[in-house]
Enzyme design. Structure first.
Site, PDB file in Angstrom:
ATOM      1  N   GLY A  71       0.807  -1.212   0.000  1.00  8.89           N
ATOM      2  CA  GLY A  71       0.000   0.000   0.000  1.00  8.89           C
ATOM      3  C   GLY A  71       0.842   1.265   0.000  1.00  8.89           C
ATOM      4  O   GLY A  71       2.071   1.243   0.120  1.00  8.89           O
ATOM      5  N   HIS A  72       0.137   2.393  -0.102  1.00 13.29           N
ATOM      6  CA  HIS A  72       0.841   3.671  -0.218  1.00 13.29           C
ATOM      7  C   HIS A  72       1.571   4.042   1.079  1.00 13.29           C
ATOM      8  O   HIS A  72       1.128   3.761   2.175  1.00 13.29           O
ATOM      9  CB  HIS A  72      -0.099   4.795  -0.654  1.00 13.29           C
ATOM     10  CG  HIS A  72      -1.275   5.022   0.244  1.00 13.29           C
ATOM     11  ND1 HIS A  72      -2.232   5.959  -0.034  1.00 13.29           N
ATOM     12  CD2 HIS A  72      -1.656   4.445   1.411  1.00 13.29           C
ATOM     13  CE1 HIS A  72      -3.140   5.961   0.915  1.00 13.29           C
ATOM     14  NE2 HIS A  72      -2.812   5.054   1.798  1.00 13.29           N
ATOM     15  N   ASN A  73       2.750   4.649   0.881  1.00 11.35           N
ATOM     16  CA  ASN A  73       3.606   5.130   1.976  1.00 11.35           C
ATOM     17  C   ASN A  73       4.157   4.020   2.860  1.00 11.35           C
ATOM     18  O   ASN A  73       4.651   4.281   3.956  1.00 11.35           O
ATOM     19  CB  ASN A  73       2.869   6.167   2.841  1.00 11.35           C
ATOM     20  CG  ASN A  73       2.498   7.396   2.047  1.00 11.35           C
ATOM     21  OD1 ASN A  73       1.327   7.620   1.742  1.00 11.35           O
ATOM     22  ND2 ASN A  73       3.495   8.197   1.684  1.00 11.35           N
TER      23      ASN A  73
END
Length: 327
Positions: free
Chosen positions: A223-225
């Protein structure tokens, strides 16, 4: 194309007991190897297969050297499995055909992307604006690298991988979802390998980061970050939710899930199909699967479950006390 045993030992080291002019036509497991094959034994529990193997030569540890020499030719090395891994690399390098162009004609590369001259870009790849592909990195067929995403040197990215799609970011307002634009990118270090159809989302503001030496299996979702530390490995269908931080030298088993915004220390090992619902600050092996329930009941049961070993010890103490009173 074949290799001589002498060539193999000259390239990889080890102590050869046997004819250096013996030709090896293939690599094979102990139990199916024929007289033209090279095999290896790394786990002592399979030593019974050593004596019956038809392999021309077997890679073994010093502990197995006497048994292996009684059978026939062998290469003795401290770590047979590592030696075998390096042998597969040598074999691939000797047998691989490189008659195709470095960049396949069907690949689409934005004029403002940068691809190192030594990188290989396979059929139907898409490299978007501002992306950077490092030296000796190999994108297999159908890989997409999104805007401003960076891959380091000597990476291998298998078919169907998507690097830099939008992270799953939405704000709920008056019963509908408002998109949060994903303004970060993905930064991948050196010597990373990414399995087929894995997806690594771009960051919402900061970048998603995959450090050097990370190995991701097929169908992994990052997922993001998310930040993944150096030399961590994840098996197939593992998933990491947004903003989780995973340390270096960790392993995550197949189908395991790490929830968002959690932290795993260096050296944490998550068993297959486990769900990580809290940060883990100490290295070690962790496992856990718990049936779904309404959330209030689940939280109460989970809290009780974590105390079971203490309850067991208390019951044992009470039983011992009762037995003592009976006497």
């Amino acid at each position: 194309m074949a290799l001589r045993l002498g060539q193999i030992v000259e390239s990889l080291g080890g102590q050869l007991h046997g004819n250096p002019e013996q030709w090896i036509q293939k690599l094979a497991p102990l139990d199916t190897a024929h007289a033209d094959a090279l095999s290896f034994l790394s786990n002592p529990k399979y030593q019974s297969q050593l004596t019956t193997s038809q392999a021309a030569c077997v890679i073994v540890s010093p502990m197995m050297a006497t048994l292996a020499q009684a059978r026939g030719a062998c290469i003795v090395t401290d770590n047979p499995y590592h030696y075998f891994a390096r042998l597969t690399q040598l074999w691939r390098a000797q047998h691989q055909q490189h008659d195709e162009p470095m960049v396949h004609p069907s690949a689409v590369i934005h004029p403002f992307a940068h691809v190192d001259a030594s990188a290989r870009i396979g059929p139907l790849c898409v490299i978007e604006r501002g992306a950077r592909i490092g030296a000796h990195t190999w994108l297999k067929s159908g890989v997409t690298v999104g805007e401003d995403c960076v891959l380091g040197q000597r990476c291998i990215v298998h078919a169907g991988v998507v690097i830099g799609a939008d992270g799953f970011g939405f704000a709920l307002f008056e019963g509908r979802w408002e998109k949060i634009e994903q303004l970060g990118a993905v930064h991948i270090g050196n010597d990373v390998e990414i399995g087929a159809n894995t997806c690594i989302d771009r960051g919402a503001l900061d970048d998603t980061v995959i450090e050097d030496g990370v190995k991701l299996d097929n169908l992994v979702q990052i997922g993001h970050n998310v930040h993944i530390g150096a030399h961590t490995a994840m098996a197939g269908c593992a998933g990491v939710a947004g903003s989780a931080r995973i340390g270096a030298h960790c392993t995550v088993g197949g189908g395991a899930v790490v929830l968002g915004h959690l932290e795993l220390a260096d050296g944490v090992h998550i068993s297959a199909a486990s769900v990580v619902m809290r940060s883990i600050r100490q290295p070690g092996q962790y496992s856990g699967v718990f049936p779904i329930d309404d959330n209030a009941s689940w939280e109460k049961n989970a809290a009780t479950l974590r105390q079971l070993h203490r309850l067991r010890d208390r019951i044992k103490s009470l039983e011992s006390a009762l037995e003592s009173q009976k006497k």
